[in-house]
Design an enzyme around this catalytic site. Structure first.
Site, short mmCIF file in Angstrom:
data_model
loop_
_atom_site.label_atom_id
_atom_site.label_comp_id
_atom_site.label_asym_id
_atom_site.label_seq_id
_atom_site.Cartn_x
_atom_site.Cartn_y
_atom_site.Cartn_z
N LYS A 181 0.88 -1.19 0.00
CA LYS A 181 0.00 0.00 0.00
C LYS A 181 0.90 1.22 0.00
CE LYS A 181 -3.44 1.65 3.47
NZ LYS A 181 -3.23 3.03 3.40
P1 FBP Z 1 -6.43 7.22 4.55
O1 FBP Z 1 -7.12 6.62 3.37
O2 FBP Z 1 -7.38 7.94 5.45
O3 FBP Z 1 -5.23 8.05 4.13
O4 FBP Z 1 -5.92 5.99 5.42
C1 FBP Z 1 -4.85 5.18 4.99
C2 FBP Z 1 -3.85 5.09 6.11
O5 FBP Z 1 -2.74 4.30 5.73
C3 FBP Z 1 -4.45 4.54 7.39
O6 FBP Z 1 -4.42 3.16 7.46
C4 FBP Z 1 -3.60 5.20 8.41
O7 FBP Z 1 -4.25 5.43 9.61
C5 FBP Z 1 -3.26 6.52 7.81
O8 FBP Z 1 -3.39 6.38 6.40
C6 FBP Z 1 -1.87 6.94 8.14
O9 FBP Z 1 -1.58 8.08 7.40
P2 FBP Z 1 -0.28 8.90 7.73
O10 FBP Z 1 0.78 7.90 8.08
O11 FBP Z 1 0.01 9.64 6.48
O12 FBP Z 1 -0.64 9.77 8.88
#
Ligand code: FBP
Length: 277
Positions: A181
């Site tokens: 991801k």
């Molecule tokens: P979003 O689709 O809201 O960006 O979530 C994906 C994700 O990977 C979540 O699993 C995680 O909580 C968040 O983004 C972490 O984002 P970051 O590390 O950029 O704060």
């Protein structure tokens, strides 16, 4: 149990090789601020309800949410156990505590594990070694492995350049993730480069902060056209007033190869920028 999954193999969290993972670990990663746009989503039941949408192939949560709520949804939702995670209160070099074991996740009913690796962090070595243990245990339990591959830390000025995102997907392949991801690298060409570097393993795009329907579906369409296998999304779904409606559109784009115009039409939404369609 005999190991049967290999990178690139289909799994419980894909449908025709594609995934739409609903991520809901934000209460840990970002805190309650992420629930403010749609306060009902502070209640995990609301988000598991959203996760019963036909388009969703798995819901990714931390241990406490899984233990407390998943038993009511195990017939309707596929569980992805997000094993590590850190709060936004942590101000140090990027790192992530391992909050539950694969064995425990399997007992709770998870079909796959999720694990963050911050390549480039001063803690990269220990994170990768922790990932090794989780990945090997997941193979023992025949569970899918999803890496949240987010390069960040002291040495990285810009973690979303095309070369950095391509390196991120390569890390996923080399370290044994089935699905990696990554943040969207900004263009279809850059996404295609990242997909090429993932080789046989799969790539899903991270949802990011909330944008409007047309803009979001366009980014997802571009990522899919570049060879991505889907999306792992949180805020762009659960922060909306009508999360099920955007899931209708995402399902159309990801699984039915619909155009953005057709997806908006399926949602019953007027385009915000018709000239761009
Ligand atoms: P979003 O689709 O809201 O960006 O979530 C994906 C994700 O990977 C979540 O699993 C995680 O909580 C968040 O983004 C972490 O984002 P970051 O590390 O950029 O704060």
């Amino acid at each position: 149990m005999k190991q049967t999954m290999i990178p690139g193999a289909d799994s419980a969290i894909t449908r025709n090789d594609k995934s739409l993972i609903l991520a809901y670990d934000h209460g840990l990663e970002h805190g309650p601020v992420d629930f403010e746009p749609n306060p009902a989503t502070a209640d995990p039941d609301r988000v598991f309800d959203i996760g019963t949408h036909d388009g969703v192939t798995a819901v990714a949560v931390q241990k406490g949410i899984a233990e407390g709520y998943y038993p009511s949804y195990e017939d309707d939702v596929t569980l992805l156990a997000k094993l590590n995670g850190t709060s936004n209160l942590w101000m140090g070099e990027p790192n992530s505590a391992v909050n539950w074991t694969v064995e425990n996740a399997a007992e709770v009913g998870a079909d796959a594990i999720g694990f963050t690796v911050y390549g480039g962090s001063n803690h990269e070595i220990e994170m990768v070694e922790e990932f090794r243990d989780a990945q090997e245990a997941a193979r023992e339990h025949n569970m899918g492995v999803v890496m949240w591959s987010y390069p960040r830390g002291q040495g990285l000025k810009n973690a979303t350049t095309p070369d950095t995102i391509a390196y991120s997907t390569r890390l996923g392949l080399e370290l044994g993730a089935d699905i990696t991801k990554v943040k969207y690298p900004g263009s279809p060409e850059a996404m295609a480069h990242a997909v090429t570097q993932a080789a046989k393993s799969k790539v899903v795009m991270s949802g990011g902060s909330k944008t409007n329907d047309q803009e979001f579906l366009t980014t997802v369409r571009n990522a899919m056209d570049a060879g991505a296998n889907g999306l792992a999304v949180g805020r762009n779904v659960f922060q909306r007033d009508n999360p099920e409606q955007i899931l209708d559109g995402l399902e159309a784009v990801i699984f039915d190869e619909a155009s953005v115009a057709d997806a908006l039409d399926r949602m019953g939404v007027e385009p915000s920028n018709p000239e761009a369609l």
